[in-house]
Motif scaffolding. Structure first.
Motif, PDB file in Angstrom:
ATOM      1  N   THR A  11       0.827  -1.202   0.000  1.00  0.00           N
ATOM      2  CA  THR A  11       0.000   0.000   0.000  1.00  0.00           C
ATOM      3  C   THR A  11       0.861   1.250   0.000  1.00  0.00           C
ATOM      4  O   THR A  11       2.022   1.219   0.390  1.00  0.00           O
ATOM      5  CB  THR A  11      -0.975  -0.008   1.199  1.00  0.00           C
ATOM      6  OG1 THR A  11      -1.864   1.087   1.096  1.00  0.00           O
ATOM      7  CG2 THR A  11      -0.250   0.034   2.517  1.00  0.00           C
ATOM      8  N   GLU A  15      -3.527   5.311   1.374  1.00  0.00           N
ATOM      9  CA  GLU A  15      -4.346   4.206   1.859  1.00  0.00           C
ATOM     10  C   GLU A  15      -3.937   3.844   3.287  1.00  0.00           C
ATOM     11  O   GLU A  15      -4.800   3.590   4.139  1.00  0.00           O
ATOM     12  CB  GLU A  15      -4.215   2.990   0.945  1.00  0.00           C
ATOM     13  CG  GLU A  15      -5.109   1.840   1.375  1.00  0.00           C
ATOM     14  CD  GLU A  15      -5.080   0.661   0.429  1.00  0.00           C
ATOM     15  OE1 GLU A  15      -6.169   0.220   0.013  1.00  0.00           O
ATOM     16  OE2 GLU A  15      -3.972   0.174   0.112  1.00  0.00           O
ATOM     17  N   LEU A  16      -2.638   3.851   3.563  1.00  0.00           N
ATOM     18  CA  LEU A  16      -2.192   3.506   4.910  1.00  0.00           C
ATOM     19  C   LEU A  16      -2.711   4.506   5.942  1.00  0.00           C
ATOM     20  O   LEU A  16      -3.081   4.115   7.059  1.00  0.00           O
ATOM     21  CB  LEU A  16      -0.673   3.412   4.973  1.00  0.00           C
ATOM     22  CG  LEU A  16      -0.150   2.813   6.279  1.00  0.00           C
ATOM     23  CD1 LEU A  16      -0.566   1.351   6.419  1.00  0.00           C
ATOM     24  CD2 LEU A  16       1.352   2.968   6.378  1.00  0.00           C
ATOM     25  N   GLU A  20      -4.786   3.556   9.253  1.00  0.00           N
ATOM     26  CA  GLU A  20      -4.428   4.044  10.585  1.00  0.00           C
ATOM     27  C   GLU A  20      -5.611   4.769  11.241  1.00  0.00           C
ATOM     28  O   GLU A  20      -5.896   4.574  12.425  1.00  0.00           O
ATOM     29  CB  GLU A  20      -3.223   4.972  10.498  1.00  0.00           C
ATOM     30  CG  GLU A  20      -2.751   5.460  11.853  1.00  0.00           C
ATOM     31  CD  GLU A  20      -1.523   6.337  11.771  1.00  0.00           C
ATOM     32  OE1 GLU A  20      -0.900   6.540  12.829  1.00  0.00           O
ATOM     33  OE2 GLU A  20      -1.182   6.830  10.679  1.00  0.00           O
ATOM     34  N   TRP A  24      -6.359   0.736  12.683  1.00  0.00           N
ATOM     35  CA  TRP A  24      -5.703  -0.460  12.142  1.00  0.00           C
ATOM     36  C   TRP A  24      -6.669  -1.639  12.077  1.00  0.00           C
ATOM     37  O   TRP A  24      -6.266  -2.793  12.197  1.00  0.00           O
ATOM     38  CB  TRP A  24      -4.446  -0.820  12.949  1.00  0.00           C
ATOM     39  CG  TRP A  24      -3.466   0.308  12.994  1.00  0.00           C
ATOM     40  CD1 TRP A  24      -3.300   1.188  14.016  1.00  0.00           C
ATOM     41  CD2 TRP A  24      -2.572   0.719  11.959  1.00  0.00           C
ATOM     42  NE1 TRP A  24      -2.337   2.121  13.685  1.00  0.00           N
ATOM     43  CE2 TRP A  24      -1.862   1.849  12.427  1.00  0.00           C
ATOM     44  CE3 TRP A  24      -2.277   0.241  10.683  1.00  0.00           C
ATOM     45  CZ2 TRP A  24      -0.903   2.511  11.673  1.00  0.00           C
ATOM     46  CZ3 TRP A  24      -1.302   0.892   9.925  1.00  0.00           C
ATOM     47  CH2 TRP A  24      -0.640   2.009  10.421  1.00  0.00           C
ATOM     48  N   TRP A  27      -9.870  -1.827   6.009  1.00  0.00           N
ATOM     49  CA  TRP A  27      -9.401  -1.266   4.738  1.00  0.00           C
ATOM     50  C   TRP A  27     -10.432  -0.258   4.253  1.00  0.00           C
ATOM     51  O   TRP A  27     -11.634  -0.483   4.407  1.00  0.00           O
ATOM     52  CB  TRP A  27      -9.201  -2.381   3.707  1.00  0.00           C
ATOM     53  CG  TRP A  27      -8.039  -3.246   4.109  1.00  0.00           C
ATOM     54  CD1 TRP A  27      -8.099  -4.446   4.737  1.00  0.00           C
ATOM     55  CD2 TRP A  27      -6.665  -2.920   3.972  1.00  0.00           C
ATOM     56  NE1 TRP A  27      -6.837  -4.893   4.996  1.00  0.00           N
ATOM     57  CE2 TRP A  27      -5.933  -3.983   4.530  1.00  0.00           C
ATOM     58  CE3 TRP A  27      -5.976  -1.843   3.420  1.00  0.00           C
ATOM     59  CZ2 TRP A  27      -4.544  -3.991   4.560  1.00  0.00           C
ATOM     60  CZ3 TRP A  27      -4.593  -1.857   3.441  1.00  0.00           C
ATOM     61  CH2 TRP A  27      -3.891  -2.917   4.014  1.00  0.00           C
ATOM     62  N   TYR A  62       4.544   0.482   1.506  1.00  0.00           N
ATOM     63  CA  TYR A  62       4.456  -0.270   2.749  1.00  0.00           C
ATOM     64  C   TYR A  62       3.959  -1.680   2.462  1.00  0.00           C
ATOM     65  O   TYR A  62       3.169  -1.888   1.538  1.00  0.00           O
ATOM     66  CB  TYR A  62       3.476   0.398   3.718  1.00  0.00           C
ATOM     67  CG  TYR A  62       3.851   1.806   4.076  1.00  0.00           C
ATOM     68  CD1 TYR A  62       4.753   2.067   5.099  1.00  0.00           C
ATOM     69  CD2 TYR A  62       3.307   2.887   3.372  1.00  0.00           C
ATOM     70  CE1 TYR A  62       5.108   3.371   5.426  1.00  0.00           C
ATOM     71  CE2 TYR A  62       3.658   4.190   3.696  1.00  0.00           C
ATOM     72  CZ  TYR A  62       4.556   4.420   4.724  1.00  0.00           C
ATOM     73  OH  TYR A  62       4.908   5.704   5.038  1.00  0.00           O
ATOM     74  N   THR A  64       1.862  -4.605   4.410  1.00  0.00           N
ATOM     75  CA  THR A  64       1.040  -4.857   5.583  1.00  0.00           C
ATOM     76  C   THR A  64       0.699  -6.343   5.670  1.00  0.00           C
ATOM     77  O   THR A  64       0.676  -7.047   4.654  1.00  0.00           O
ATOM     78  CB  THR A  64      -0.265  -4.038   5.552  1.00  0.00           C
ATOM     79  OG1 THR A  64      -1.022  -4.419   4.391  1.00  0.00           O
ATOM     80  CG2 THR A  64       0.022  -2.541   5.522  1.00  0.00           C
ATOM     81  N   VAL A 109       1.912  -3.002   9.795  1.00  0.00           N
ATOM     82  CA  VAL A 109       2.937  -2.662   8.808  1.00  0.00           C
ATOM     83  C   VAL A 109       4.171  -3.503   9.136  1.00  0.00           C
ATOM     84  O   VAL A 109       4.664  -3.468  10.273  1.00  0.00           O
ATOM     85  CB  VAL A 109       3.284  -1.160   8.840  1.00  0.00           C
ATOM     86  CG1 VAL A 109       4.435  -0.858   7.890  1.00  0.00           C
ATOM     87  CG2 VAL A 109       2.057  -0.324   8.507  1.00  0.00           C
ATOM     88  N   GLU A 112       8.721  -0.959   5.167  1.00  0.00           N
ATOM     89  CA  GLU A 112       8.578   0.345   4.494  1.00  0.00           C
ATOM     90  C   GLU A 112       9.732   0.481   3.505  1.00  0.00           C
ATOM     91  O   GLU A 112      10.879   0.181   3.847  1.00  0.00           O
ATOM     92  CB  GLU A 112       8.643   1.460   5.537  1.00  0.00           C
ATOM     93  CG  GLU A 112       8.614   2.846   4.951  1.00  0.00           C
ATOM     94  CD  GLU A 112       8.707   3.926   6.022  1.00  0.00           C
ATOM     95  OE1 GLU A 112       9.323   4.962   5.742  1.00  0.00           O
ATOM     96  OE2 GLU A 112       8.186   3.715   7.149  1.00  0.00           O
TER      97      GLU A 112
END
Length: 114
Positions: A11, A15-16, A20, A24, A27, A62, A64, A109, A112
């Motif tokens: 992602t 989107e992340l 968050e 968490w 989606w 990232y 996930t 996550v 990165e």
């Protein structure tokens, strides 16, 4: 645990940020040009996409990891989107709320890339 499936998703930062904001736990809804949600079945494939697509597109990618109840996923076939290890589920956007309801634990996550 046999009753859950571990999945991965590459992602970008936008989107992340929405993940968050959900604590968490979900989606975000798909955009009109995104009729399918694509979680993948292995970390290597997610890493490849994060590095090769997300980094050039947004400067950061990232990886996930999350778990979904197997009973929910059993209604979908695993799709081979290329090579033998390029495996993903194709979840229609209209099923994403139910997909989120079947998450077990938080979205994490794991990597990165810049």
């Amino acid at each position: 645990m046999d009753d859950v499936v571990e999945l991965w998703r590459p992602t970008g930062p936008e989107e992340l940020a929405l993940v968050e904001a959900s604590g968490w736990s979900a989606w975000p809804p798909r955009l009109p040009e995104q009729p399918i949600f694509y979680p993948v079945l292995n970390e290597e494939y997610a890493t490849k996409i994060a590095r090769e697509w997300n980094v050039p597109q947004s400067g950061v990618g990232y990886v996930t990891r999350f778990q979904v109840r197997r009973e929910f996923l059993d209604r979908y076939e695993v799709q081979q989107a290329g090579g033998q290890t390029i495996l993903e589920y194709w979840i229609p956007a209209e099923d994403l709320d139910e997909f989120n309801d079947n998450l077990v634990g938080p979205i994490e996550v794991t990597a990165e890339y810049r």
